[in-house]
Design an enzyme around this catalytic site. Structure first.
Site, PDB file in Angstrom:
ATOM      1  N   TYR A  18       0.823  -1.219   0.000  1.00 44.55           N
ATOM      2  CA  TYR A  18       0.000   0.000   0.000  1.00 44.55           C
ATOM      3  C   TYR A  18       0.851   1.261   0.000  1.00 44.55           C
ATOM      4  O   TYR A  18       0.732   2.101   0.881  1.00 44.55           O
ATOM      5  CB  TYR A  18      -0.964  -0.005   1.196  1.00 44.55           C
ATOM      6  N   TYR A 146     -12.504  -6.815   6.270  1.00 50.11           N
ATOM      7  CA  TYR A 146     -11.303  -6.984   5.440  1.00 50.11           C
ATOM      8  C   TYR A 146     -11.042  -8.479   5.261  1.00 50.11           C
ATOM      9  O   TYR A 146     -11.014  -9.230   6.239  1.00 50.11           O
ATOM     10  CB  TYR A 146     -10.070  -6.316   6.067  1.00 50.11           C
TER      11      TYR A 146
HETATM   12  C1  LIG Z   1      -4.566 -10.379   6.706  1.00 52.95           C
HETATM   13  C2  LIG Z   1      -5.944 -10.850   6.489  1.00 52.95           C
HETATM   14  C3  LIG Z   1      -6.317 -11.500   5.286  1.00 52.95           C
HETATM   15  C4  LIG Z   1      -5.357 -11.674   4.129  1.00 52.95           C
HETATM   16  O1  LIG Z   1      -4.267 -12.473   4.425  1.00 52.95           O
HETATM   17  P1  LIG Z   1      -2.941 -12.375   3.511  1.00 52.95           P
HETATM   18  O2  LIG Z   1      -2.061 -13.439   4.076  1.00 52.95           O
HETATM   19  O3  LIG Z   1      -2.412 -10.996   3.709  1.00 52.95           O
HETATM   20  O4  LIG Z   1      -3.351 -12.636   2.118  1.00 52.95           O
HETATM   21  C5  LIG Z   1      -7.607 -11.946   5.164  1.00 52.95           C
HETATM   22  N1  LIG Z   1      -8.505 -11.788   6.160  1.00 52.95           N
HETATM   23  C6  LIG Z   1      -8.188 -11.178   7.325  1.00 52.95           C
HETATM   24  C7  LIG Z   1      -9.226 -11.059   8.394  1.00 52.95           C
HETATM   25  C8  LIG Z   1      -6.908 -10.676   7.527  1.00 52.95           C
HETATM   26  O5  LIG Z   1      -6.611 -10.042   8.654  1.00 52.95           O
END
Ligand SMILES: *Cc1c(COP(=O)(O)O)cnc(C)c1O
Length: 430
Positions: A18, A146
């Site tokens: 980012y 997220y």
């Molecule tokens: C970090 C995160 C992801 C993504 O994981 P990555 O290993 O960065 O692809 C998905 N869901 C949640 C809740 C997260 O905190």
């Protein structure tokens, strides 16, 4: 071409998460790490208050985890998983079944959290297809969520913080409801319009024939704003999903493995999801790895449909080195009294962060398990935080409005005191 220092090369050529590659922000060069400490190229030692994006739960370079990895490296660093299996995959599977919710019995290993979310969403669609509902290919979720940066995962991230407008036309349109309004630690408001369920029910009923699954981060919404919500929301969501034939996916990538004070945030509620995503802390932050687990109902549904096979199979699926790291990390977790450790961390953070409530710029202070948050009234600059936190001997990288920490579980009270002092300083100065 003149010789570039390591940092100069980085700033000219390497993209960071980012960031604007043409306008690099302040970046530290890390030479090594051990326990809670990062050592920079100028010799400075900083406490990693972020647990390196929430995954380094037992500290950097944990001796038992690195030993398991060395042993595995000398024997079988990798082999394809099509038609082959190995001890690390099976041993990790046994361990996962021991500690995860009982109904989740089928495991799909993959490379990262986002991929595990993709896998979960595909599973839901294939399940609905197998049941004769090919129209059910969309997803419902709450705002401020997220779930990762790949396309399908991004489509269920918060539309504003996930910048959906930027990707309009390229992102699948999904069904959003407001984030769960009922707060953890307060009484559950029975009124469905106050607890958010009226809106959830309406959306799921309206979209019933199009929605494959509801995907949620249970109890803690992480990157989308660090909000903690009432587990009763999840119990009720389960009920509504069951009524409507919609699957329930819990994304526990951030909340898994003790971070919330429970082994999984699912333990706060009385129900279990159909599919769970795990990542981040799975290997104690030693190597990228994740998994998606589901129950017999979904596994048999997918298997009984056409084509029956599940349409996913990453090159590095069940990578033995990652499986060995994960098995060791889970052994380290369960061999200790993690519950007391996390409770102690929570209690100290609650006491030491409380003074931030009196600051004019602070909107809220909240703590749950190993998660401590000072929410500001405005967005803060992560770049501006670096130098100030460095002065305090801490690495902190605020996100959005939140100055937060997810300290490694091995953080001592003195080190935690340093972290909370750093956070208070940022809250005063940013
Ligand atoms: C970090 C995160 C992801 C993504 O994981 P990555 O290993 O960065 O692809 C998905 N869901 C949640 C809740 C997260 O905190």
């Amino acid at each position: 071409m003149r010789d570039l220092t390591q940092l100069e090369f980085d700033q000219h050529h390497l993209w960071h998460p980012y960031t604007n590659v043409t306008k690099p922000g302040p970046t530290f060069v890390v030479k090594e790490a051990e326990g809670v400490h990062l050592t920079l190229d100028d010799g400075t030692r900083l406490i990693d208050a972020m647990s390196s994006w929430w995954c380094m739960m037992h500290g950097h370079r944990h001796p038992e985890i690195t030993r398991a990895m060395h042993d595995q490296l000398d024997r079988l660093p990798h082999v394809m998983f099509g038609g082959l299996t190995h001890d690390p995959a099976v041993d990790l599977g046994r361990k996962l079944l021991e500690i995860t919710p009982d109904t989740l019995t089928r495991i799909f290993y993959c490379d990262s959290g986002s991929v595990s979310v993709e896998v979960a969403m595909k599973m839901a669609v294939q399940y609905q297809h197998a049941l004769g509902h090919p129209g059910r290919s969309e997803f419902a979720t709450v705002r401020s969520g997220y779930h990762g940066d790949t396309w399908k995962a991004m489509s269920v991230c918060d539309p504003d913080t996930g910048m959906h407008h930027l990707f309009q036309g390229a992102l699948s349109v999904q069904h959003f409801v407001p984030r769960p309004p009922a707060v953890l630690g307060q009484d559950w408001p029975e009124d469905p319009s106050a607890n958010g369920l009226a809106e959830l029910r309406r959306t799921l009923e309206t979209g019933q024939h199009k929605i494959a699954a509801l995907i949620l981060e249970p109890v803690v919404q992480g990157t989308g704003g660090m909000y903690f919500y009432h587990p009763e929301y999840l119990n009720q969501a389960r009920r509504i999903c069951d009524e409507l034939g919609i699957l329930l996916i819990f994304d526990e990538i951030a909340t898994g493995f003790g971070r919330t004070g429970e082994l999984f945030a699912t333990s706060f509620c009385n129900v279990e999801p159909d599919i769970i995503c795990l990542g981040k802390g799975l290997t104690g932050g030693h190597i990228s790895f994740a998994c998606t687990m589901t129950n017999d109902r979904v596994a048999k549904g997918v298997g009984g449909g056409n084509p029956g096979i599940f349409m996913h199979g990453p090159t590095y699926m069940a990578n033995p080195l990652a499986c060995a790291a994960a098995k060791a990390a889970l052994d380290v977790l369960t061999a200790q009294d993690w519950r007391t450790r996390v409770a102690d961390i929570a209690a100290q953070m609650a006491t030491e962060l409380a003074p931030a409530r009196d600051l004019e710029n602070v909107a809220d202070v909240r703590v749950l398990g190993g998660i401590g948050v000072i929410e500001m009234k405005y967005r803060v600059s992560a770049d501006d935080a670096h130098a100030r936190a460095k002065d305090m001997g801490v690495f902190l990288r605020p996100f959005g409005k939140n100055i937060y920490t997810m300290p490694p579980f091995i953080t001592t009270p003195d080190e935690l005191g340093q972290i909370t002092a750093g956070m208070l300083r940022l809250a005063r100065e940013l």
